[in-house]
Design an enzyme around this catalytic site. Structure first.
Site, PDB file in Angstrom:
ATOM      1  N   HIS A 183       0.789  -1.224   0.000  1.00 53.74           N
ATOM      2  CA  HIS A 183       0.000   0.000   0.000  1.00 53.74           C
ATOM      3  C   HIS A 183       0.815   1.264   0.000  1.00 53.74           C
ATOM      4  CE1 HIS A 183      -3.253  -2.678  -0.207  1.00 53.74           C
ATOM      5  NE2 HIS A 183      -3.926  -1.636  -0.660  1.00 53.74           N
ATOM      6  N   GLU A 424      -9.719 -11.452  -9.244  1.00 55.94           N
ATOM      7  CA  GLU A 424      -8.390 -11.467  -8.638  1.00 55.94           C
ATOM      8  C   GLU A 424      -8.037 -12.788  -7.969  1.00 55.94           C
ATOM      9  OE1 GLU A 424      -8.170  -8.351  -5.673  1.00 55.94           O
ATOM     10  OE2 GLU A 424     -10.195  -8.731  -4.969  1.00 55.94           O
ATOM     11  N   ASP A 448      -3.467  -8.892  -6.727  1.00 53.89           N
ATOM     12  CA  ASP A 448      -3.747 -10.167  -6.065  1.00 53.89           C
ATOM     13  C   ASP A 448      -3.705 -11.327  -7.050  1.00 53.89           C
ATOM     14  OD1 ASP A 448      -4.027  -9.744  -3.298  1.00 53.89           O
ATOM     15  OD2 ASP A 448      -5.884  -8.648  -3.660  1.00 53.89           O
ATOM     16  N   CYS A 495      -7.898  -2.818 -12.603  1.00 56.40           N
ATOM     17  CA  CYS A 495      -7.535  -1.782 -11.636  1.00 56.40           C
ATOM     18  C   CYS A 495      -6.287  -2.189 -10.849  1.00 56.40           C
ATOM     19  CB  CYS A 495      -8.690  -1.471 -10.703  1.00 56.40           C
ATOM     20  SG  CYS A 495      -9.273  -2.899  -9.792  1.00 56.40           S
TER      21      CYS A 495
HETATM   22  C1  PEP Z   1      -5.635  -5.861  -6.910  1.00 51.11           C
HETATM   23  O1  PEP Z   1      -5.582  -6.836  -6.167  1.00 51.11           O
HETATM   24  O2  PEP Z   1      -5.126  -5.814  -8.046  1.00 51.11           O
HETATM   25  C2  PEP Z   1      -6.326  -4.629  -6.471  1.00 51.11           C
HETATM   26  C3  PEP Z   1      -6.519  -3.629  -7.289  1.00 51.11           C
HETATM   27  O3  PEP Z   1      -6.710  -4.559  -5.180  1.00 51.11           O
HETATM   28  P1  PEP Z   1      -5.754  -4.306  -3.917  1.00 51.11           P
HETATM   29  O4  PEP Z   1      -4.416  -3.870  -4.430  1.00 51.11           O
HETATM   30  O5  PEP Z   1      -6.420  -3.257  -3.104  1.00 51.11           O
HETATM   31  O6  PEP Z   1      -5.729  -5.641  -3.269  1.00 51.11           O
HETATM   32 MG    MG Z   2      -6.887  -7.047  -4.459  1.00 51.48          MG
END
Ligand code: PEP
Ligand code: MG
Length: 532
Positions: A183, A424, A448, A495
């Site tokens: 993050h 994912e 993920d 995303c």
């Molecule tokens: C992902 O897993 O690609 C995603 C966009 O969600 P996060 O990074 O919040 O797990």
């Molecule tokens: Mg994710």
């Protein structure tokens, strides 16, 4: 001069600034023994520390009523008696007495029937920390107080740390832990801050104020650069700023491929400020609103009203489209006010939709807030971490129940709100066609998906080189998802971080991706690549 080479870029860009080393406070109680003659001294220290903490909380509660509960707990008889008793009869020093008592009291709160009282456990733990900080005379660094250009170097940074940073002054970030989709990396990209993660041993090599040059795209860090190297970096920084200006020329253009396909360019955000910052980028909407930040940066589960205010603001700021992902907590994301049972494999554990489905009240609160906000713009609901069609059906049924409630209460919402899902998990890929019959849209979460397809932890720096979203197996999974979406006429977006990687754009276009959603800092670059 010391040079360090890092394998992977978390957020590209060049930075030159002095180091600001962020050290976490070590709150392990000291273990010195307490003789009979020193008991009074320990007791006196406790009273002194308590006064100081109370004064601090008094001040905080004037600024924010949330701290009123803290004040009451800090002054509580049980806490006082527990500490004094341990000092007197247990011959514990004040730090040990506080740590043990706080643990005991926190446990009592944690077992309470009433949900509000249970949540106060986090307050007790927070108070315990405040007591220990004062006892140990630790000066806690406050990232919010940074007011000069710096490069922040830390072992790791959590969302609660990064929210405090002002991107105007934080020119770069280097952490020892974390991977490119952790993050801190995502946050750095959202704000366009160059970042390198997983840089083992960097803290040992730095001192506060050491001059650092970093080129995150190249994965290069230079500490105390020689004159010539410094000049080279200054030149690079100038060129980068020039390129950023030039690339803005593309902003007014629609993202049309040379073949004439209109691609949707969206942003990923964790709060409404990030939407405001990206409004001048000619975006087609928010492809991912990570609502967990709303939960993580809080002292309690946000109420329906609190959430409604945020989602409504998002909908109004970005009328094109706002895709709100329901709570994706667990894995590497925890909550300061809720204790998750320790798990051996948190990323394979109780997270995301699993929590929402197991805690219907929590889910319902969020869904009602999203639905109510849908009356103010174009909101879509997205569910994370799906592994079975039954889960999707269950989640959709919950939305229908909430709609029914709102109808009875005569509260408006968008009755045709679209309900889609993150793709994912390997299960979602293998069942993509079944899911396509039920979901209104797909958004591929490559962060993920890559870790689950390859069985490579996204945050483990030891295997960072194996974490590869360009791996043929991951690309095959992406292709399967897009084909299934197309077959059933569903819009397929992405995303995950791959969507913002210009190197991936040609392949993703070839596979037929409709929507690219990414950190705002990448939008200009991806648009230019699409236009060609
Ligand atoms: C992902 O897993 O690609 C995603 C966009 O969600 P996060 O990074 O919040 O797990
Ligand atoms: Mg994710």
């Amino acid at each position: 001069m010391t040079e360090i080479k890092v394998e992977k870029t978390a957020s590209r860009g060049t930075a030159i600034a002095p180091a600001y080393i962020y050290r976490e406070a070590d709150l392990t109680p000291d273990t010195y023994p307490v003789e009979e003659s020193k008991i009074q001294q320990e007791e006196a220290q406790f009273q002194e520390v308590k006064q100081a903490v109370m004064a601090e909380l008094e001040q905080l509660s004037q600024e924010n009523p949330i701290f009123a509960a803290h004040l009451a707990i800090a002054d509580d008889y049980t806490l006082q008696e527990g500490v004094i008793g341990r000092i007197k009869s247990g011959k514990k020093n004040v730090q040990q007495a506080i740590a043990e008592t706080v643990e005991e009291v926190a446990e009592i709160f944690g077992q309470m029937e009433d949900e509000y009282m249970r949540e106060r456990k986090a307050d007790v733990l927070d108070i315990g920390k405040r007591f220990l900080i004062k006892c140990k005379k630790i000066t806690v660094q406050d990232l919010a107080s940074i007011s000069e250009p710096v490069i922040v170097a830390a072992r790791d940074l959590f969302p609660s740390d990064t929210v405090k940073m002002n991107p105007q002054f934080v020119k770069g970030i280097i952490t020892e832990e974390g991977g490119v989709t952790s993050h801190v990396s995502i946050m750095a990209k959202n704000y366009g801050i160059p970042a390198l993660t997983g840089v083992t041993g960097i803290l040992e090599k730095l001192q506060d104020g050491s001059t650092i040059c970093m080129d995150a795209a190249e994965g290069r860090i230079v500490i105390e650069p020689e004159e010539g190297v410094l000049e080279e970096y200054k030149k690079r920084l100038q060129e980068e700023l020039k390129e950023q200006e030039e690339i803005k020329k593309y902003r007014s253009m629609a993202a049309l491929t040379p073949e004439g396909k209109r691609i949707f360019l969206c942003i990923n955000v964790g709060n409404t400020d990030e939407i405001k910052l990206a409004l001048d980028k000619n975006i087609d909407g928010v492809g991912l609103f990570r609502t967990e930040f709303l939960y993580m940066e809080n002292t309690h589960f946000p109420t329906e009203e609190e959430q409604f205010a945020v989602y409504k603001e998002a909908a109004m700021l970005c009328p094109q489209e706002v895709t709100i992902r329901t709570l994706d907590i667990g894995g590497d994301k925890s909550l300061p006010y809720y204790e998750f049972e320790p798990e051996e494999n948190p990323f394979l554990g109780w997270r995301a939709i699993r929590i929402s489905l197991d805690m219907p009240d929590l889910f319902r609160t969020q869904l009602r807030a999203i639905l109510r906000a849908s009356a103010f713009g174009h909101i879509r609901i997205m569910f994370p971490m799906m592994i079975s069609v039954e889960e999707l059906v269950q989640a959709k049924e919950m939305v229908e129940k909430c709609k029914e409630e709102l109808r009875k209460e005569q509260i408006s919402f968008d009755d045709k709100i679209e309900m889609g899902m993150m793709m994912e998990t390997p299960a979602s890929v293998l069942l993509a066609e079944e899911f396509a019959k039920e979901a209104d849209f797909f958004s591929i979460g490559t962060n993920d998906l890559t870790q689950y397809i390859l069985a490579v932890d996204r945050g483990n720096k030891k295997i960072a080189s194996r974490y590869d979203s360009f791996h043929p197996a991951v690309l095959k999974a992406i292709e399967t998802i897009i084909c299934a979406g197309q077959k059933y006429g569903r819009k397929v977006g992405m995303c995950g971080e791959l969507a913002g990687d210009v190197k991936a754009v040609p392949k993703l276009l070839e596979l037929g991706l409709d929507e690219f959603s990414m950190s705002a800092g990448n939008v200009d670059y991806v648009r230019r690549t699409i236009i060609g």
